[in-house]
Write an enzyme that holds these catalytic residues in place. Structure first.
Site: not given
Ligand code: NAD
Length: 345
Positions: A140, A221
């Site tokens: 992000c 942020h």
């Molecule tokens: P999150 O924890 O909100 O969601 C992750 C989901 O994946 C959960 O629903 C979990 O149950 C599921 N999961 C876990 N293991 C799994 C598997 N083996 N197979 C299928 N599903 C599985 O995470 P998020 O915040 O959405 O982050 C996801 C990615 O995006 C990360 O790489 C993070 O760094 C990136 N990201 C996050 C943000 C943010 O602010 N949240 C912003 C930009 C990028």
């Protein structure tokens, strides 16, 4: 139609899935997750097909979610996978699930850059992702910084150096385990923070240093941006470039804007789904040019939604769609983003 699935239906995954549903050249075949929580239950109730590991069938059924099949079966039905699992799981999935299948995969910024053939920011390097098998949409903060840098590079300006200090949100709204909190944390406890290196994974020649702290908020942020130009820039030129760039909006204090919470309230008031703000929000009255070449401003970044447009463009790019501006316009129109930044500036 590009057949797409989302693996990992959390903060990012659920938003990517909804964004795919809005595109006229994409079909959401299904989503996959491993936890039968309220988020997946909502997806199921909306008619989205849910795929889970075989050993999890019973727990999903007990939660009232009838799985459509296994994750492997889902992968056999799609052209492109968006992996939005927590940091590190995507790299594991690459080896165990994706490598031996004919799917293209979009990873997220929590994965290391070497998980993919290219790290991606639509405005900065769309063409590098065209036809690639594995692409990583940067995180992000990095997405927001790259949009601003690309805005000036795409308009012919030469950048000498970029310095960004970031106040990071302490947690996403659903991450109750990270709170309650009352602190300001060095995140990370060193300079430069990893964001500079991440920007260089897309634009290797940029002179950039970043630092970051975490603050006890969940909404956005806030970036303190400082860009020096080789041949100078005026405030009007700096503003005109921001106005003309998609996914960047300027908010003016005469409309009352003074805080991140107001940005999110604005999104609620105009009826944005989930109060999402996938644009960089630059507070216009902070835009200043010092000594004719040093641009400074403050910028809010809605971490939950900012990478969603780039995920959609990445799906098109890996599928062979070559026209970057056309993809950006298609994505933004479908998502209902403003087509120019002057609305509140
Ligand atoms: P999150 O924890 O909100 O969601 C992750 C989901 O994946 C959960 O629903 C979990 O149950 C599921 N999961 C876990 N293991 C799994 C598997 N083996 N197979 C299928 N599903 C599985 O995470 P998020 O915040 O959405 O982050 C996801 C990615 O995006 C990360 O790489 C993070 O760094 C990136 N990201 C996050 C943000 C943010 O602010 N949240 C912003 C930009 C990028």
């Amino acid at each position: 139609m590009i057949k797409v699935c989302v693996v990992g239906y959390g903060t990012i995954g659920k938003r990517v899935a909804d964004a795919v549903l809005k595109q006229d050249d994409m079909e959401l075949v299904g989503i996959a997750d491993v936890v039968p929580d309220y988020k997946v239950k909502v997806a199921y109730s909306k008619g989205i097909k849910v795929y889970v590991p075989k050993e999890k069938f019973e727990s999903f059924k007990s939660a009232g979610i009838e799985p459509q099949g296994t994750i492997e079966e889902l992968l056999d039905r799609v052209d492109v996978v968006v992996d939005a699992t927590p940091a590190g799981i995507g790299a594991k999935n690459k080896n165990t699930l994706y490598m031996d299948r004919k799917v293209k995969v979009i990873f997220q910024g929590g994965e290391k850059a070497n998980v993919a053939d290219v790290s991606f920011s639509a405005l900065a390097n769309y063409s590098k992702a065209v036809g690639k098998r594995f692409v990583r949409v940067v995180s992000c903060n990095t997405t927001a910084i790259l949009r601003v840098i690309a805005a000036y590079l795409n308009n012919g300006y030469k950048i000498e150096k970029v310095r960004v200090n970031i106040a990071r949100r302490g947690a996403d709204p659903h991450e109750y385990r990270r709170g309650p909190i009352n602190d300001v944390i060095l995140d990370p406890p060193k300079i430069p923070s990893h964001h500079a290196e991440d920007v260089k994974s897309v634009l290797p020649d940029i002179n950039i240093v970043t630092s970051a702290i975490a603050i006890p908020v969940t909404i956005t942020h806030l970036h303190f941006v400082n860009i020096s130009f080789k041949d100078g820039i005026s405030r009007d030129e700096a503003l005109e470039t921001l106005y003309r760039t998609p996914r960047i909006m300027l908010f003016e204090s005469s409309y009352g804007f003074r805080s991140s919470a107001q940005v999110i309230e604005w999104a609620r008031d105009i009826g944005r789904h989930r109060a999402d703000v996938p644009e960089n929000i630059i507070f216009k009255d902070t835009v200043s040019v010092i000594d004719q070449n040093e641009l400074m401003f403050l910028m809010a970044v809605h971490q939950e939604s900012i990478v969603i447009p780039e995920n959609i463009d990445a799906i098109r790019a890996v599928s062979g769609y070559t026209n970057m501006w056309s993809s950006i316009r298609k994505t933004d129109e479908a998502l209902g983003l403003f087509m120019e930044g002057k609305v509140y500036g």
